[in-house]
Write a protein that holds these residues in place. Structure first.
Motif, short mmCIF file in Angstrom:
data_model
loop_
_atom_site.label_atom_id
_atom_site.label_comp_id
_atom_site.label_asym_id
_atom_site.label_seq_id
_atom_site.Cartn_x
_atom_site.Cartn_y
_atom_site.Cartn_z
N SER A 115 34.95 40.51 44.94
CA SER A 115 36.41 39.63 44.02
C SER A 115 36.02 37.71 44.27
CB SER A 115 37.39 39.75 44.32
OG SER A 115 37.88 39.90 45.77
N ALA B 14 34.84 36.08 40.88
CA ALA B 14 36.10 34.53 40.66
C ALA B 14 35.08 33.85 39.90
CB ALA B 14 36.79 34.65 41.91
N SER C 158 38.46 37.36 32.66
CA SER C 158 39.57 38.48 33.63
C SER C 158 38.30 39.21 33.56
CB SER C 158 40.14 38.35 33.19
OG SER C 158 40.56 38.99 31.67
N PHE D 2 36.11 40.01 37.14
CA PHE D 2 36.50 39.71 38.36
C PHE D 2 38.17 40.87 38.58
CE2 PHE D 2 40.73 37.63 40.10
CZ PHE D 2 40.63 37.84 41.37
#
Length: 476
Positions: free
Chosen positions: A99, A103, A420, A423
């Motif tokens: 993650s 990101a 998003s 992620f």
């Protein structure tokens, strides 16, 4: 012999420039010291005289524009797909979580949305699009090369995410939606599909090339190589980019006269809305809703495809081949979707894509063992169609004159989902110990997208159509 007349007019035509010069002599005016009037006219439709080399090019120059955007979409998507593959060795070498790496991808996508919001309107100007294409290509290439030097997460987030997103991926991602529809009207569907095939080509080729390159030279050298490749493929072709066909003495679709375009399409010249007018329509907000949910999976699914297979104990090379299969159907499927959208309305085509992809994305979770390796290829056929055609919808409903301004302002609203997606799916995999929940969320997003598309209706035209001239780049 004596010859007299009250007035005499001489018409002079310059064929290459199509400029008409009328010289008028008047006996009465001659007595007052004015021996002649000279007036010059040029084509009345706003075109520049056809003296440019682009106008004399053997084929319609719009196809060169499509090729330029193809290479740009290849490098833009290639940076994301390659980083998704390189996340595996980066995770092992640097000790970062999945993650944390994704990101950086999310920050890059968000940065691209913010950059597009402020810079999108300049893509509607004659010199703005070529300038931004060159500068953003340089930033993207140099940014990838600098990633090879990072050793902490904040450096990766800053270089690959924020800076490369704002000034590299931002203008670059808008080029396809803002430029190609200005060059084509009747052939808009197939040309947008062709231009976007660079993303599918990247997904098809890079998974086969990057893993062996990493084995031979490690991931840092791979980023340097990707940066050099971006400088070559993104920057050099950008010097030949032109914003509109009228800027070089041409018309949309390569038509010779306006009457020819109307006769072929059965339509009059399309009217364009300004960004302010578009945002006052219900249609735009419904399309934003559809694009918001439709943008979640096209970034989340392919970027998490390799980690999903590695998590199931497949080797990086096998996972790369599965990713390449996804890229192959994403690439080749756009021929079909481009053909289809030139025959049915774009809204119906996107609804078909959303329903198909909503049904096929879960196959990545439900197919057992080796059979799951084919799931990416099945879903890629639909996802590739969405990537290629979702940007056609803005020109179809709001015209081509102000596409840069409209898509630039729309992009931040829908990019939250696309940014998003990678992620969130990676985060859910870290939390739940697998990618199953994330896969089902991606499928659900497609069904919500299809619901918004079902509600979309044509824009209600006022009695006075909006101006087809681009908005000023200095306007708010």
């Amino acid at each position: 012999m004596e010859f007299t007349c009250e007035s005499l007019s001489i018409l002079v035509v310059r064929p290459r420039t199509r400029i008409l010069m009328v010289v008028s002599f008047c006996e009465e005016e001659y007595s007052h010291g004015q021996c002649a009037h000279i007036s010059m006219t040029s084509p009345s439709d706003g075109q520049k005289p056809a003296t440019t080399w682009q106008a004399r090019f053997p084929i319609y120059f719009g196809w060169v524009i499509v090729a330029i955007i193809f290479t740009r979409s290849f490098t833009t998507a290639g940076a994301l797909w390659s980083t998704a593959i390189l996340s595996v060795p980066m995770k092992e070498d640097l000790g970062w979580s999945q993650s944390a790496i994704f990101a950086g991808i999310a920050l890059r996508t968000l940065g691209a949305a913010i950059g597009g919001f402020f810079l999108g309107k300049y893509l509607d100007t004659r010199r703005g699009a070529p300038f931004l294409a060159v500068v953003s290509g340089i930033v993207s290439g140099v940014g990838l090369m600098l990633v090879a030097l990072v050793d902490s997460q904040w450096q990766f987030w800053l270089i690959f995410g924020v800076l490369s997103g704002l000034f590299g991926a931002g203008p670059g991602a808008l080029l396809m939606s803002a430029i190609v529809p200005k060059w084509f009207v009747r052939k808009r569907g197939r040309t947008m599909a062709l231009a976007s095939m660079g993303t599918g080509f990247a997904a098809m080729i890079l998974p086969l090339v990057v893993p062996p390159f990493v084995d031979a030279f490690e991931w840092r050298a791979t980023f340097v190589t990707l940066g050099v490749l971006t400088l070559i493929l993104a920057v050099l072709p950008a010097f030949f980019l032109k914003t509109r066909p009228e800027d070089v003495g041409l018309r949309t679709d390569g038509d010779k006269e306006p009457e020819e375009a109307a006769a072929r399409s059965g339509q009059t010249e399309e009217h364009s809305l300004t960004a302010k007018e578009a945002f006052r329509t219900t249609t735009l907000w419904l399309l934003i809703g559809a694009a918001f949910f439709g943008s979640f999976s096209p970034t989340a699914y392919p970027t998490n495809l390799v980690p999903t297979f590695v998590d199931r104990d497949f080797s990086l090379q096998v996972a790369g081949w599965a990713f390449a299969a996804y890229g192959f159907t994403s690439f080749t499927g756009r021929f079909f979707w481009g053909w289809l959208v030139d025959r049915i309305h774009i809204r119906r085509a996107l609804m078909i894509i959303a329903v198909y992809t909503g049904l096929t994305v879960p196959l990545l979770q439900v197919l057992p063992d080796n059979a799951s390796l084919a799931a990416g290829a099945i879903a890629g056929f639909g996802i590739g169609g969405w990537v290629g055609l979702n940007q056609v919808v803005w020109a179809a409903y709001f015209g081509r004159a102000n596409l840069g301004a409209i898509t630039g302002k729309v992009r931040p609203l829908i990019t939250v989902s696309g940014a998003s997606g990678p992620f969130l799916v990676a985060f859910m995999a870290d939390v739940f110990g697998g990618f199953g929940i994330g896969i089902m969320v991606m499928a659900l997003s497609w069904w919500i997208c299809s619901g918004f598309l079902f509600l979309v209706r044509p824009v209600k035209r006022t009695e006075q159509p909006a101006s087809s001239q681009p908005e000023s780049a200095t306007s708010p």
